[in-house]
Design a protein around this motif. Sequence first.
Motif, PDB file in Angstrom:
ATOM      1  N   ARG A   1       0.832  -1.203   0.000  1.00 20.40           N
ATOM      2  CA  ARG A   1       0.000   0.000   0.000  1.00 20.40           C
ATOM      3  C   ARG A   1       0.872   1.261   0.000  1.00 20.40           C
ATOM      4  O   ARG A   1       0.591   2.223  -0.723  1.00 20.40           O
TER       5      ARG A   1
ATOM      6  N   LEU B   1       2.283   1.742  -3.494  1.00 20.24           N
ATOM      7  CA  LEU B   1       1.299   2.240  -4.446  1.00 20.24           C
ATOM      8  C   LEU B   1       0.963   3.710  -4.187  1.00 20.24           C
ATOM      9  O   LEU B   1       0.761   4.482  -5.133  1.00 20.24           O
TER      10      LEU B   1
ATOM     11  N   ILE C   1       0.822  -6.161 -11.000  1.00 15.09           N
ATOM     12  CA  ILE C   1       1.132  -6.667  -9.655  1.00 15.09           C
ATOM     13  C   ILE C   1       0.892  -8.165  -9.620  1.00 15.09           C
ATOM     14  O   ILE C   1      -0.201  -8.629  -9.980  1.00 15.09           O
TER      15      ILE C   1
ATOM     16  N   ASP D   1       0.738 -11.382  -7.190  1.00 16.53           N
ATOM     17  CA  ASP D   1       0.636 -11.856  -5.817  1.00 16.53           C
ATOM     18  C   ASP D   1       0.994 -13.340  -5.788  1.00 16.53           C
ATOM     19  O   ASP D   1       0.350 -14.160  -6.439  1.00 16.53           O
TER      20      ASP D   1
ATOM     21  N   ALA E   1      -4.325  -4.095  -4.019  1.00 23.38           N
ATOM     22  CA  ALA E   1      -4.240  -3.547  -5.378  1.00 23.38           C
ATOM     23  C   ALA E   1      -5.622  -3.299  -5.964  1.00 23.38           C
ATOM     24  O   ALA E   1      -5.865  -2.274  -6.617  1.00 23.38           O
TER      25      ALA E   1
ATOM     26  N   ALA F   1      -7.010   0.324  -7.056  1.00 22.72           N
ATOM     27  CA  ALA F   1      -7.203   0.486  -8.494  1.00 22.72           C
ATOM     28  C   ALA F   1      -8.430   1.325  -8.823  1.00 22.72           C
ATOM     29  O   ALA F   1      -8.530   1.883  -9.921  1.00 22.72           O
TER      30      ALA F   1
ATOM     31  N   ILE G   1      -4.281  -0.746 -13.287  1.00 22.44           N
ATOM     32  CA  ILE G   1      -3.598  -1.755 -12.486  1.00 22.44           C
ATOM     33  C   ILE G   1      -4.112  -3.121 -12.909  1.00 22.44           C
ATOM     34  O   ILE G   1      -5.317  -3.346 -12.960  1.00 22.44           O
TER      35      ILE G   1
ATOM     36  N   ILE H   1      -3.732  -7.305 -12.097  1.00 24.41           N
ATOM     37  CA  ILE H   1      -3.329  -8.203 -11.010  1.00 24.41           C
ATOM     38  C   ILE H   1      -3.177  -9.619 -11.533  1.00 24.41           C
ATOM     39  O   ILE H   1      -4.040 -10.113 -12.263  1.00 24.41           O
TER      40      ILE H   1
ATOM     41  N   ASP I   1       8.073  -5.010  -3.442  1.00 24.95           N
ATOM     42  CA  ASP I   1       6.976  -4.542  -2.591  1.00 24.95           C
ATOM     43  C   ASP I   1       7.437  -3.994  -1.246  1.00 24.95           C
ATOM     44  O   ASP I   1       6.632  -3.412  -0.519  1.00 24.95           O
TER      45      ASP I   1
END
Length: 327
Positions: free
Chosen positions: A32, A35, A51, A53, A65, A69, A76, A78, A111
Amino acid sequence: MTDAYRTLREAGPHDAETIIAIPTFRRPALLRRLLEALRSQEGLEGAALLIADNDAAGQQGAAVAAEMARDFPVPIEILLVPQPGLCHVRNALVAQALGHRAMQRLVMIDDDEWPQPGWLAALLAMQARTGAAVVGGPVDPCFAGAAPDWAEQTLIFRPEERSEGRTTLLYAGNNLLVSAEALEALEAPWFDPAFDRSGGEDLDFLTRIEALGLGFAWAPRARVNEWVGPERARRGWVLRRMWRIGVTDTMVARKAKPGLGGRVGLGIRAVGLLGMRTAALPALAWARRRRLDIAGQWVKAVARLYAIAGGSDAIYAAPAPVTARTP
């Protein structure tokens, strides 16, 4: 989360020329912060975030995310990468980015980092100025509390500093811009899964780019901060990290120079380095401001010999053999 993920995938960054790739694993608060810092970066025009994960079960990073977004200034996308390991995550990011035909460059940031003002613009400007396939920048440690008084004694916590512009081989992938041409020239897997358990996959990646004859550049103003938690702000952790660097550097060198001849050459060099580092050990008695660096360099030299003998550093999990092939 399922619906949000599907929607973001459908609205992926198909027209983005710059894709910022972020691997994440169970660090939602740090992601967070990253971002939020990216939100105000200069140079976001024509960019998008990708991104990945690596916690397919918990999906904490994907959830952060997806939430951000909704009002983020650029798209963004994912990815969920169920197979554990940083190499698998990085390869998924590269493969997905190359699937977007407009993509010209991939920007890599971890990250547990966050960019300083002007970071992205500095990377983009340096690539435009030099035409380099790869552009890197400094990483500044950010400690949870006050930095230990010995932190500057070790290269682990000293930001790398180089002259601005064209440079020699870069070593790390946590603040990096890579051209699409370089990624396409390497072919898959871009990050060798043999390094999944030890680390060093970024050095191997960059070494293979250098072998292709592609150039590097350094952007001193493209700086990022890296979070250093209490578990890392210890001398023991630093020495363990130096051991790992010695092992993984040698694993990369062995892969680049396979066979008996390569091993003998690396062995001769490692013995020479160990002799030099051992000769410096008496300075521990009086060089107080360099003690950790002296000890760390000696540990690194011993680790090189260990790796030449066939040892690997399974710091993350079970070791994987290093092959001589170039993906």
